[in-house]
Design a protein around this motif. Structure first.
Motif, PDB file in Angstrom:
ATOM      1  N   ASP A   1     -22.394  73.203  31.447  1.00  0.00           N
ATOM      2  CA  ASP A   1     -21.582  74.034  32.333  1.00  0.00           C
ATOM      3  C   ASP A   1     -20.705  73.215  33.272  1.00  0.00           C
ATOM      4  OD1 ASP A   1     -22.687  76.282  31.244  1.00  0.00           O
ATOM      5  OD2 ASP A   1     -24.269  76.429  32.741  1.00  0.00           O
ATOM      6  N   TYR A   2     -20.851  71.890  33.261  1.00  0.00           N
ATOM      7  CA  TYR A   2     -20.119  71.055  34.208  1.00  0.00           C
ATOM      8  C   TYR A   2     -19.175  70.120  33.473  1.00  0.00           C
ATOM      9  CZ  TYR A   2     -23.717  72.642  37.434  1.00  0.00           C
ATOM     10  OH  TYR A   2     -24.552  73.409  38.189  1.00  0.00           O
ATOM     11  N   ASP A   3     -18.081  69.773  34.155  1.00  0.00           N
ATOM     12  CA  ASP A   3     -17.167  68.767  33.625  1.00  0.00           C
ATOM     13  C   ASP A   3     -17.627  67.359  33.993  1.00  0.00           C
ATOM     14  OD1 ASP A   3     -15.089  70.508  32.464  1.00  0.00           O
ATOM     15  OD2 ASP A   3     -14.853  71.159  34.544  1.00  0.00           O
ATOM     16  N   LEU A   4     -18.177  67.218  35.199  1.00  0.00           N
ATOM     17  CA  LEU A   4     -18.634  65.902  35.626  1.00  0.00           C
ATOM     18  C   LEU A   4     -19.704  66.043  36.699  1.00  0.00           C
ATOM     19  CD1 LEU A   4     -17.075  65.438  38.569  1.00  0.00           C
ATOM     20  CD2 LEU A   4     -15.164  64.905  37.059  1.00  0.00           C
ATOM     21  N   THR A   5     -20.449  64.974  36.898  1.00  0.00           N
ATOM     22  CA  THR A   5     -21.463  64.905  37.950  1.00  0.00           C
ATOM     23  C   THR A   5     -21.170  63.683  38.811  1.00  0.00           C
ATOM     24  OG1 THR A   5     -22.981  63.584  36.595  1.00  0.00           O
ATOM     25  CG2 THR A   5     -23.214  65.991  36.493  1.00  0.00           C
ATOM     26  N   VAL A   6     -21.646  63.719  40.064  1.00  0.00           N
ATOM     27  CA  VAL A   6     -21.371  62.644  41.021  1.00  0.00           C
ATOM     28  C   VAL A   6     -22.670  62.257  41.726  1.00  0.00           C
ATOM     29  CG1 VAL A   6     -19.987  61.914  43.001  1.00  0.00           C
ATOM     30  CG2 VAL A   6     -19.086  63.645  41.425  1.00  0.00           C
ATOM     31  N   LEU A  17     -28.591  61.955  35.080  1.00  0.00           N
ATOM     32  CA  LEU A  17     -27.290  62.593  34.884  1.00  0.00           C
ATOM     33  C   LEU A  17     -26.568  62.043  33.660  1.00  0.00           C
ATOM     34  CD1 LEU A  17     -26.034  62.770  38.582  1.00  0.00           C
ATOM     35  CD2 LEU A  17     -26.954  64.633  37.184  1.00  0.00           C
ATOM     36  N   ARG A  18     -26.837  60.803  33.307  1.00  0.00           N
ATOM     37  CA  ARG A  18     -26.186  60.224  32.139  1.00  0.00           C
ATOM     38  C   ARG A  18     -26.908  60.546  30.838  1.00  0.00           C
ATOM     39  NH1 ARG A  18     -27.052  54.950  32.793  1.00  0.00           N
ATOM     40  NH2 ARG A  18     -26.210  54.685  30.698  1.00  0.00           N
ATOM     41  N   ARG A  26     -22.371  65.746  27.164  1.00  0.00           N
ATOM     42  CA  ARG A  26     -22.833  65.271  28.471  1.00  0.00           C
ATOM     43  C   ARG A  26     -21.653  65.241  29.430  1.00  0.00           C
ATOM     44  NH1 ARG A  26     -22.246  60.710  31.050  1.00  0.00           N
ATOM     45  NH2 ARG A  26     -21.539  59.538  29.236  1.00  0.00           N
ATOM     46  N   PRO A  27     -21.798  65.826  30.627  1.00  0.00           N
ATOM     47  CA  PRO A  27     -20.711  65.735  31.614  1.00  0.00           C
ATOM     48  C   PRO A  27     -20.386  64.287  31.954  1.00  0.00           C
ATOM     49  CG  PRO A  27     -22.358  67.348  32.292  1.00  0.00           C
ATOM     50  CD  PRO A  27     -22.933  66.610  31.126  1.00  0.00           C
ATOM     51  N   ALA A  28     -19.142  64.022  32.278  1.00  0.00           N
ATOM     52  CA  ALA A  28     -18.763  62.689  32.758  1.00  0.00           C
ATOM     53  C   ALA A  28     -19.528  62.389  34.044  1.00  0.00           C
ATOM     54  CB  ALA A  28     -17.264  62.623  32.998  1.00  0.00           C
ATOM     55  N   GLN A  29     -19.902  61.122  34.246  1.00  0.00           N
ATOM     56  CA  GLN A  29     -20.707  60.748  35.415  1.00  0.00           C
ATOM     57  C   GLN A  29     -19.909  59.796  36.312  1.00  0.00           C
ATOM     58  OE1 GLN A  29     -22.999  58.181  37.087  1.00  0.00           O
ATOM     59  NE2 GLN A  29     -22.982  60.039  38.325  1.00  0.00           N
ATOM     60  N   SER A 272     -11.552  62.483  27.370  1.00  0.00           N
ATOM     61  CA  SER A 272     -11.117  63.340  26.259  1.00  0.00           C
ATOM     62  C   SER A 272     -10.346  62.528  25.225  1.00  0.00           C
ATOM     63  CB  SER A 272     -10.244  64.480  26.790  1.00  0.00           C
ATOM     64  OG  SER A 272      -9.028  63.975  27.351  1.00  0.00           O
ATOM     65  N   GLU A 273      -9.601  61.525  25.671  1.00  0.00           N
ATOM     66  CA  GLU A 273      -8.876  60.683  24.716  1.00  0.00           C
ATOM     67  C   GLU A 273      -9.829  59.824  23.904  1.00  0.00           C
ATOM     68  OE1 GLU A 273      -6.260  58.576  27.279  1.00  0.00           O
ATOM     69  OE2 GLU A 273      -4.742  60.173  27.330  1.00  0.00           O
ATOM     70  N   LEU A 274     -10.897  59.349  24.547  1.00  0.00           N
ATOM     71  CA  LEU A 274     -11.884  58.535  23.824  1.00  0.00           C
ATOM     72  C   LEU A 274     -12.671  59.353  22.803  1.00  0.00           C
ATOM     73  CD1 LEU A 274     -13.282  56.364  26.780  1.00  0.00           C
ATOM     74  CD2 LEU A 274     -11.785  55.597  24.908  1.00  0.00           C
ATOM     75  N   LEU A 275     -12.830  60.653  23.070  1.00  0.00           N
ATOM     76  CA  LEU A 275     -13.609  61.513  22.187  1.00  0.00           C
ATOM     77  C   LEU A 275     -12.787  62.056  21.022  1.00  0.00           C
ATOM     78  CD1 LEU A 275     -15.692  63.512  24.828  1.00  0.00           C
ATOM     79  CD2 LEU A 275     -16.487  61.678  23.328  1.00  0.00           C
ATOM     80  N   LYS A 276     -11.483  61.846  21.068  1.00  0.00           N
ATOM     81  CA  LYS A 276     -10.649  62.360  19.970  1.00  0.00           C
ATOM     82  C   LYS A 276     -10.956  61.635  18.654  1.00  0.00           C
ATOM     83  CE  LYS A 276      -6.727  63.901  22.758  1.00  0.00           C
ATOM     84  NZ  LYS A 276      -5.312  63.653  23.101  1.00  0.00           N
TER      85      LYS A 276
END
Length: 276
Positions: A1-6, A17-18, A26-29, A272-276
């Protein structure tokens, strides 16, 4: 549900979180160097397992050490100028005598904050009142030394967060003795309330405070004493306005939030570019 965590905590929060994934996602950390940059620097013990998708560096030394290894951005700590602002204070709340200038130290009571050394410096200045605000393992020694050297001119306080703006406004000078402060919130809070600041002369403090502080070698009692006396003469309206302008320009939460948002979007775009 999240785009990233901090987080600024390592190791366990960062690891959780990772490692957590939902259907392969996995959300970006994002890791913030609020407590230091050693997780990103060290390669021994648990630090060898450190990783993140983006690193927020709270001072330029951290950025210089890490930006070649991690996607990084330099973003200092911030403050809410609508809470911390100059103005009249009710000193009676803290039972502060009304006839003496007040030096404030707000700090964790731990050895590297050098609060005991600060008490020794202030004690040698006549007709001045010292407040130490904070808590920690040195609380008993701080109280003992303060009462011994500054009887009737010393007070130790532990106050709730919501009372800190009024405590800053009750002071005439802010003193911070730490010689290796990564990015202290207290600097920015004192600036926002218009207080003259006396602190260690080093690259990070000059980067943070620009020309809005008295920089000294806090190892020298005479320099600290002279710095406090100099700061007591830096309370004119133009001095206060200049400090507020610095806060609005660099440290207001609205400015900091914009920097965070831009970096978050940069991290997500790169991911997103790395996951393409």
């Amino acid at each position: 549900d999240y785009d990233l965590t901090v987080t600024c905590s390592y190791p366990y929060t960062n690891w959780v979180l990772r490692s957590w994934k939902e259907k392969g996602y996995r959300p970006a950390q994002i890791f913030v160097t609020q407590n230091g940059d050693w997780p990103a620097q060290a390669k021994n013990s648990e630090y060898k397992f450190f990783a993140c998708d983006g690193l927020i560096c709270t001072n330029p030394e951290y950025y210089e050490r890490n930006h070649r290894n991690w996607l990084s951005k330099l973003i200092p700590n911030g403050v809410d100028p609508s809470l911390f602002y100059p103005g009249e204070a009710d000193r009676s709340i803290f039972k502060i005598p009304g006839n003496l200038p007040v030096v404030l130290m707000a700090s964790a009571l731990v050895p590297d904050k050098r609060v005991l050394e600060g008490i020794k410096c202030v004690a040698k200045i006549k007709d001045i009142y010292l407040i130490v605000a904070g808590d920690g393992p040195l609380r008993q020694r701080v109280n003992e030394l303060g009462q011994e050297m500054m009887e009737g001119r010393f007070q130790h306080l532990v106050v709730p967060r919501q009372m800190m703006p009024n405590l800053y406004r009750s002071a005439d000078v802010f003193l911070h003795m730490s010689q290796d402060e990564p990015s202290a919130n207290v600097y920015i809070e004192a600036l926002a309330t218009g207080l003259p600041i006396v602190t260690q002369d080093r690259f990070v403090t000059r980067w943070t405070l620009e020309n809005e502080a008295v920089f000294v070698d806090t190892s020298s009692e005479s320099e600290v004493m002279k710095g406090i006396q100099q700061a007591l003469n830096m309370k004119r309206a133009d001095h206060i306005s200049s400090r507020r302008n610095l806060v609005e320009r660099r440290f207001s939460w609205s400015a900091i939030a914009q920097d965070y948002c831009e970096f978050f979007n940069q991290v997500l775009l790169r991911r997103s570019e790395l996951l393409k």
